[in-house]
Design an enzyme around this catalytic site. Structure first.
Site, mmCIF file in Angstrom:
data_model
loop_
_atom_site.group_PDB
_atom_site.id
_atom_site.type_symbol
_atom_site.label_atom_id
_atom_site.label_comp_id
_atom_site.label_asym_id
_atom_site.label_seq_id
_atom_site.Cartn_x
_atom_site.Cartn_y
_atom_site.Cartn_z
ATOM 1 N N ARG A 109 0.867 -1.183 0.000
ATOM 2 C CA ARG A 109 0.000 0.000 0.000
ATOM 3 C C ARG A 109 0.899 1.227 0.000
ATOM 4 N NH1 ARG A 109 -3.453 -2.706 -1.563
ATOM 5 N NH2 ARG A 109 -5.528 -3.109 -0.732
ATOM 6 N N HIS A 129 -0.903 0.367 -10.023
ATOM 7 C CA HIS A 129 -1.543 -0.600 -9.119
ATOM 8 C C HIS A 129 -2.091 -1.819 -9.890
ATOM 9 C CE1 HIS A 129 -3.537 -0.924 -4.907
ATOM 10 N NE2 HIS A 129 -3.263 -2.128 -5.405
ATOM 11 N N GLU A 142 -3.969 7.396 -4.695
ATOM 12 C CA GLU A 142 -4.195 6.945 -6.073
ATOM 13 C C GLU A 142 -5.473 7.571 -6.637
ATOM 14 O OE1 GLU A 142 -4.130 2.674 -5.885
ATOM 15 O OE2 GLU A 142 -2.090 2.650 -5.095
HETATM 16 C C1 DGY Z 1 -5.213 -6.047 -2.975
HETATM 17 O O1 DGY Z 1 -5.871 -7.062 -3.220
HETATM 18 O O2 DGY Z 1 -5.108 -5.614 -1.825
HETATM 19 C C2 DGY Z 1 -4.529 -5.378 -4.112
HETATM 20 O O3 DGY Z 1 -3.947 -4.181 -3.762
HETATM 21 C C3 DGY Z 1 -5.431 -5.194 -5.310
HETATM 22 O O4 DGY Z 1 -5.697 -6.436 -5.830
#
Ligand code: DGY
Length: 336
Positions: free
Chosen positions: A247, A294, A276
């Site tokens: 993240r 992402h 984002e």
């Molecule tokens: C998640 O699943 O947490 C990713 O960031 C997106 O698939």
């Protein structure tokens, strides 16, 4: 005080709100439900907020904020299926306090995300983005032994911050490249896992100080928000490369951009950002930096299985079957 989970009353069609188009036909898989979903793209937060008022179930994305105010608008809501493994966008205690189940999509995206972390590591270490830009822009004048020199992997150290499923899957890939593996995690992995992956647990400061590559695989929690700040970056080796597929908010983006511009870090490969789709402008111009939008879980297989897990969680709740991937299992403990 614990509250009982909400149950679907039956005797009417359930209303399921889906916050985005998905790679499977949700309406076909939930024939007893009225499904509200965009034909393409992602529902804006205000549209999801409005649609949830009479919803029984919601399938949402990581950019949808599911907080107490959202939950308060949805008196019938029984389950939130977050179409991601990370669930920092959902106020889970608030959902639990209202008896609302929260489910996520673990396991099915582990390989896709680990592949992408490794792709970022290789792309940044070997300067693939710079090389491609040089060629496409007609600036390549032929083989030059001094051009675009990067870093080798074999024999160097990879430090993994977080050693859950994805961290371990990255370690498995790293072994094949001859990397030595360190990890920092709140709890040690079983000895058999450490032995199989050749991984050694160290404290975070030691990992940062001794790794040539650092890859982040921790969830975003109050404890990990801003974990990689200016002080952490200052601990890293000047040639070290930071990879983030977890993240964005685990990293202080301004501090990272400053370290890259100052040449205090060897490079960064980032798939995730604090705000984002906005990217801190100084990162866009930072040297030795690979930036992706992402796409860690963006494979056909992973995204299909993620959507299937979300639908399964909704169907399970509607039919009073316990979904397997609950984030708040205290609302529905597994049968013993
Ligand atoms: C998640 O699943 O947490 C990713 O960031 C997106 O698939």
């Amino acid at each position: 005080m614990s509250v009982p989970r909400r149950r679907f009353p039956g005797a009417r069609r359930a209303r399921v709100v889906v916050g985005s188009a998905l790679p499977i036909d949700v309406a076909e898989r939930l024939p007893a439900c009225d499904v509200v979903a965009p034909a393409s793209g992602v529902m804006a937060q205000h549209a999801l907020d409005a649609a949830v008022a009479d919803a029984d179930a919601v399938i949402c994305l990581l950019q949808h904020r599911i907080d107490d105010a959202f939950l308060a608008r949805a008196p019938h809501l029984g389950v939130v299926a977050n179409n991601a493994v990370g669930h920092d966008n959902v106020d889970v205690p608030a959902a639990s306090a209202r008896g609302v189940l929260v489910a996520n999509t673990p396991e099915v995206l582990t390989d896709a995300t680990a592949d992408l972390a490794f792709a970022l590591l290789l792309a940044t270490a070997r300067r693939l983005g710079e090389g491609e830009a040089l060629l496409r822009q007609g600036r390549w004048h032929g083989f030059d032994p001094a051009e675009l020199l990067g870093a080798e992997l074999s024999g160097r150290r990879l430090g993994l911050v977080g050693f859950g499923r994805i961290g371990r899957a990255v370690a498995a890939r790293a072994r094949g490249f001859g990397l030595r593996i360190l990890y920092a995690a709140p709890h040690p992995a079983p000895a058999a896992v450490e032995a199989e992956l050749g991984a050694t647990r160290v404290e975070l400061p030691a990992l940062l100080a001794s790794s040539d590559f650092v890859s982040l695989h921790c969830a975003l929690t109050p404890a990990t928000r801003g974990l990689i700040d200016a002080a952490a970056l200052a601990r890293m080796r000047p040639h070290a490369i930071l990879i983030n597929t977890a993240r964005g908010a685990v990293v202080d983006e301004a501090a990272l951009a400053a370290a890259l511009h100052a040449g205090q870090l060897g490079g960064a490969g980032l798939d995730v950002f604090v705000d984002e789709p906005r990217v801190t402008p100084a990162l866009l111009t930072a040297p030795r930096t690979t930036l992706l939008p992402h796409i860690g879980s963006a494979t056909v297989a992973a995204r299909t299985r993620m959507a299937e897990l979300c639908v399964a969680a909704v169907a399970g709740w509607l039919e009073d079957r316990r979904p397997t991937n609950l984030v708040n299992p205290e609302l529905w403990p597994p049968a013993t």
